[in-house]
Design a protein around this motif. Structure first.
Motif, PDB file in Angstrom:
ATOM      1  N   ALA A   1      16.585  31.932  49.887  1.00  0.00           N
ATOM      2  CA  ALA A   1      15.964  32.629  48.906  1.00  0.00           C
ATOM      3  C   ALA A   1      15.336  33.856  49.603  1.00  0.00           C
ATOM      4  CB  ALA A   1      14.554  31.794  48.324  1.00  0.00           C
ATOM      5  N   LEU A   2      14.979  33.722  50.831  1.00  0.00           N
ATOM      6  CA  LEU A   2      14.321  35.046  51.472  1.00  0.00           C
ATOM      7  C   LEU A   2      15.557  36.034  51.829  1.00  0.00           C
ATOM      8  CD1 LEU A   2      12.093  33.499  54.293  1.00  0.00           C
ATOM      9  CD2 LEU A   2      11.239  34.731  52.176  1.00  0.00           C
ATOM     10  N   ARG A   3      16.644  35.396  52.146  1.00  0.00           N
ATOM     11  CA  ARG A   3      17.617  36.444  52.356  1.00  0.00           C
ATOM     12  C   ARG A   3      18.176  37.110  51.199  1.00  0.00           C
ATOM     13  NH1 ARG A   3      21.485  33.033  55.169  1.00  0.00           N
ATOM     14  NH2 ARG A   3      20.138  33.070  57.161  1.00  0.00           N
TER      15      ARG A   3
ATOM     16  N   GLY B   1      16.164  40.149  49.826  1.00  0.00           N
ATOM     17  CA  GLY B   1      16.362  41.345  50.421  1.00  0.00           C
ATOM     18  C   GLY B   1      15.354  41.614  51.238  1.00  0.00           C
ATOM     19  N   ALA B   2      14.405  40.752  51.541  1.00  0.00           N
ATOM     20  CA  ALA B   2      13.451  41.006  52.524  1.00  0.00           C
ATOM     21  C   ALA B   2      13.738  41.574  54.150  1.00  0.00           C
ATOM     22  CB  ALA B   2      12.436  39.782  52.463  1.00  0.00           C
ATOM     23  N   ARG B   3      12.896  42.493  54.566  1.00  0.00           N
ATOM     24  CA  ARG B   3      13.094  42.678  55.880  1.00  0.00           C
ATOM     25  C   ARG B   3      12.025  42.457  56.810  1.00  0.00           C
ATOM     26  NH1 ARG B   3      17.716  44.741  56.668  1.00  0.00           N
ATOM     27  NH2 ARG B   3      18.973  45.527  54.946  1.00  0.00           N
ATOM     28  N   THR B   4      10.947  42.438  55.919  1.00  0.00           N
ATOM     29  CA  THR B   4       9.628  41.881  56.734  1.00  0.00           C
ATOM     30  C   THR B   4       9.065  40.422  56.059  1.00  0.00           C
ATOM     31  OG1 THR B   4       8.357  43.497  55.404  1.00  0.00           O
ATOM     32  CG2 THR B   4       9.188  44.146  57.352  1.00  0.00           C
ATOM     33  N   VAL B   5       8.872  39.647  56.907  1.00  0.00           N
ATOM     34  CA  VAL B   5       8.578  38.308  56.183  1.00  0.00           C
ATOM     35  C   VAL B   5       7.224  37.537  56.918  1.00  0.00           C
ATOM     36  CG1 VAL B   5       9.480  36.027  55.942  1.00  0.00           C
ATOM     37  CG2 VAL B   5      10.911  37.934  55.848  1.00  0.00           C
TER      38      VAL B   5
ATOM     39  N   ALA C   1       8.077  39.878  51.976  1.00  0.00           N
ATOM     40  CA  ALA C   1       8.134  38.550  51.549  1.00  0.00           C
ATOM     41  C   ALA C   1       7.165  37.592  52.348  1.00  0.00           C
ATOM     42  CB  ALA C   1       9.702  37.894  51.527  1.00  0.00           C
ATOM     43  N   ALA C   2       6.800  36.455  51.675  1.00  0.00           N
ATOM     44  CA  ALA C   2       5.960  35.430  52.522  1.00  0.00           C
ATOM     45  C   ALA C   2       6.866  34.114  52.043  1.00  0.00           C
ATOM     46  CB  ALA C   2       4.803  35.536  52.030  1.00  0.00           C
ATOM     47  N   ALA C   3       6.799  33.382  53.075  1.00  0.00           N
ATOM     48  CA  ALA C   3       7.052  31.837  53.023  1.00  0.00           C
ATOM     49  C   ALA C   3       5.935  30.834  52.965  1.00  0.00           C
ATOM     50  CB  ALA C   3       8.020  31.239  54.134  1.00  0.00           C
ATOM     51  N   VAL C   4       5.555  30.041  52.228  1.00  0.00           N
ATOM     52  CA  VAL C   4       4.395  29.177  52.259  1.00  0.00           C
ATOM     53  C   VAL C   4       5.092  27.805  52.120  1.00  0.00           C
ATOM     54  CG1 VAL C   4       2.175  28.841  51.420  1.00  0.00           C
ATOM     55  CG2 VAL C   4       3.124  30.758  50.947  1.00  0.00           C
ATOM     56  N   VAL C   5       5.436  27.251  53.258  1.00  0.00           N
ATOM     57  CA  VAL C   5       6.159  26.040  53.068  1.00  0.00           C
ATOM     58  C   VAL C   5       5.346  24.719  53.838  1.00  0.00           C
ATOM     59  CG1 VAL C   5       8.196  24.724  54.212  1.00  0.00           C
ATOM     60  CG2 VAL C   5       8.249  27.345  53.791  1.00  0.00           C
ATOM     61  N   GLU C   6       5.336  23.861  52.624  1.00  0.00           N
ATOM     62  CA  GLU C   6       4.530  22.710  52.663  1.00  0.00           C
ATOM     63  C   GLU C   6       3.073  22.777  53.280  1.00  0.00           C
ATOM     64  OE1 GLU C   6       6.769  19.260  52.010  1.00  0.00           O
ATOM     65  OE2 GLU C   6       7.244  21.277  51.028  1.00  0.00           O
ATOM     66  N   VAL C   7       2.410  23.846  52.563  1.00  0.00           N
ATOM     67  CA  VAL C   7       1.143  24.171  53.061  1.00  0.00           C
ATOM     68  C   VAL C   7       0.103  23.820  52.044  1.00  0.00           C
ATOM     69  CG1 VAL C   7      -0.481  25.865  53.860  1.00  0.00           C
ATOM     70  CG2 VAL C   7       1.863  26.128  54.726  1.00  0.00           C
TER      71      VAL C   7
ATOM     72  N   LEU D   1      14.432  32.270  61.194  1.00  0.00           N
ATOM     73  CA  LEU D   1      14.296  33.523  60.607  1.00  0.00           C
ATOM     74  C   LEU D   1      14.850  34.691  61.777  1.00  0.00           C
ATOM     75  CD1 LEU D   1      10.932  33.224  59.108  1.00  0.00           C
ATOM     76  CD2 LEU D   1      13.123  33.874  57.769  1.00  0.00           C
ATOM     77  N   LEU D   2      14.298  34.207  63.025  1.00  0.00           N
ATOM     78  CA  LEU D   2      14.558  35.234  64.312  1.00  0.00           C
ATOM     79  C   LEU D   2      16.250  35.313  64.253  1.00  0.00           C
ATOM     80  CD1 LEU D   2      12.788  34.369  67.523  1.00  0.00           C
ATOM     81  CD2 LEU D   2      12.959  36.446  66.563  1.00  0.00           C
ATOM     82  N   GLN D   3      17.042  34.213  63.739  1.00  0.00           N
ATOM     83  CA  GLN D   3      18.295  34.295  63.945  1.00  0.00           C
ATOM     84  C   GLN D   3      19.049  35.059  62.980  1.00  0.00           C
ATOM     85  OE1 GLN D   3      19.694  30.360  64.071  1.00  0.00           O
ATOM     86  NE2 GLN D   3      18.882  30.012  66.357  1.00  0.00           N
ATOM     87  N   ASP D   4      18.459  35.547  62.006  1.00  0.00           N
ATOM     88  CA  ASP D   4      18.970  36.249  61.118  1.00  0.00           C
ATOM     89  C   ASP D   4      18.421  37.908  61.178  1.00  0.00           C
ATOM     90  OD1 ASP D   4      19.807  37.725  58.942  1.00  0.00           O
ATOM     91  OD2 ASP D   4      19.976  35.927  57.747  1.00  0.00           O
TER      92      ASP D   4
END
Ligand code: SAH
Length: 465
Positions: free
Chosen positions: A279-281, A284-288, A360-366, A302-305
């Motif tokens: 979803a982040l990809r 089109g987000a560049r800063t996350v 973008a921001a991820a808020v995963v299981e928080v 994330l680092l790998q992409d």
């Protein structure tokens, strides 16, 4: 087996440069299982087609150096010479290796330019039917057409064969296309792949790395690719999802256990991170931001992409941050990598200037770790103050808990959870928050989906209007 790649990109003869194979020559290559031939039936400025034809020698293969005992059964009578899917992969990597690696000394700009490419594969054994073909290629942005062959045209009553001619097209760099073919062609053929060894595992991970981790069928792909090599399969998955637990070695296991582990699904955690990254990809987000990053598993993916140029992980727990720092080996990363990632300590219930200005921001299981009054503080911190363009948020779906036999009725999945929502509750909350702060939201299931109770994880993707 014949692989044909065509393009109408102008000038179409660029294909010859990209493949490092001169269009005017017929070339043959000796491989361990036979020969591969490369030729161009069609070379004009408007359209260029290259063929890679495999000529597998089944007898030589048995007598040669590959004396794999398990191959005995199929020694002389088998369909390998004609379908030979793993051999096709080997041939692609050996004959078109430079192109697959994305190198082109003379015309470097060509390598990174996506062009419209059409691939035809004759004949591809597809165990799993046509739907499987679509499920493999379409998530990667291809269109797929397939024609199934009858077993024998003279005896239509014998019915259909598992063999297809498939046409796959898409706008990709040639390197991407070859990589996708390299990894996916053997996956269709549910036979054992004789060439699989440690180095193949390396190749799968190296070639599949970026896109495989977020492919919805990554588990199937890995399992089939490394068929019957359970320790490799587990290693591959573990590496894909960056698990760190030690796995037992193969000789410690009985074959029964081996079969069982082959069937073991990807953990929910892995599927979740795959879905979040996808979803982040796509945004089109560049800063996350990874808010509540815990021990940094998502950060590592994330680092790998390379799409993600700036990544910030934040958590309230210092201990988790320390573990993340160790796991990510931040002190040992090359400078350029290390500069892309920052870990910060903070709490999502306090407004924080450091969180502003991200795509973008991820808020995963928080969110389920917060008491309701704190949750409303988090809403403002994330949606009103940090206010990224895209927010990808996940939380458990309580309805699914009945599917876990080991979870006593009425219990939460984790002792620190303050609530677990049904789909209706989550969507009610998310719709309200989105409306209040000028976002739209769509919902996606993550993990195996049950008709009645849905999927174990629910994900909301918020986009600022
Ligand atoms: N996102 C991670 C971790 C989920 S566990 C993953 O998917 O693996 C929940 C995390 O949220 C924990 O690391 C916990 O420390 C963090 N957390 C809980 N309350 C928080 C708060 N108020 N601010 C920031 N992080 C918080």
């Amino acid at each position: 087996m014949l692989l044909t790649i065509s393009t109408e990109h102008k000038p179409a003869t660029d294909l010859g440069f990209l493949l490092h194979k001169h269009p005017d020559r017929f070339q043959s290559f000796d491989l361990s299982f036979g020969q591969a031939h490369v030729f161009y039936p069609d070379v004009t400025e408007d359209r260029c087609t290259v063929c890679l034809l495999l000529d597998v020698d089944p007898v030589g293969m048995v007598r040669g150096k590959r004396r794999d005992q398990s191959f005995l059964l199929g020694h002389y009578i088998n369909d390998r010479p004609y379908v030979a899917s793993s051999f096709m992969s080997v041939a692609i990597s050996q004959v078109f290796g430079t192109a697959m690696g994305g190198r082109c000394k003379d015309r470097p700009e060509l390598v990174t330019t996506p062009i419209h490419l059409t691939v035809r594969l004759d004949v591809l054994p597809v165990r799993g039917g046509e739907g499987f073909l679509h499920r493999m290629f379409e998530p990667l942005g291809y269109t797929v057409e397939a024609v199934r062959h009858t077993l024998d045209e003279r005896f239509p009553e014998w019915g259909e064969s598992p063999y297809y001619s498939a046409t796959i097209s898409g706008t990709k760099t040639l390197s991407e296309l070859l990589t996708h073919l390299y990894v996916l062609i053997p996956v269709f053929d549910n036979e054992k792949h004789y060439f699989v060894g440690e180095d193949e595992l390396e190749k799968l991970l190296a070639k599949g790395g970026g896109w495989l981790a977020s492919h919805p069928e990554k588990e199937q792909i890995t399992r089939r690719y490394l068929k019957h090599r359970s320790s490799l399969y587990r290693q591959a998955l573990a590496r894909l999802v960056e698990e760190e637990e030690a796995e037992p070695t193969e000789d410690q296991e009985s074959s029964e256990q081996r079969e069982e582990s082959l069937g073991r699904p990807l953990s929910l955690n892995d599927q979740r991170h795959g879905a979040v990254i996808a979803a982040l990809r796509a945004s089109g987000a560049r800063t996350v931001l990874d808010l509540g990053c815990g021990e940094g598993r998502l950060l590592r993916e994330l680092l790998q992409d390379r799409q993600f140029e700036q990544i910030v992980g934040m958590d309230v727990s210092i201990r988790s941050l320390e573990t993340a720092q160790k796991r990510l080996r931040l002190d040992r990363l090359p400078d350029r990598q290390a500069e892309r990632l920052k870990l910060i300590h903070g709490s999502l219930i306090y407004r924080d200037k450091r969180l502003a200005g991200f795509d973008a921001a991820a808020v995963v299981e928080v969110i389920e770790h917060l008491d309701p009054p704190r949750l409303s503080a988090l809403e403002r911190v994330v949606f009103e103050f940090a206010r990224p363009q895209t927010i990808v948020l996940t939380t458990p779906n309580r309805e699914y808990n009945v599917m876990w036999e080991t979870l006593p009725a009425g219990n939460f999945r984790h002792p620190d959870h303050r609530f677990e929502w049904s789909r209706q509750e989550f969507q009610g909350w998310a719709n309200r928050v989105a409306e209040q702060h000028g976002y739209s939201v769509r919902f996606l299931p993550v993990g195996p989906e049950d008709e009645e109770v849905g999927s174990p994880t629910q994900m909301g993707v918020f986009e600022r209007g």
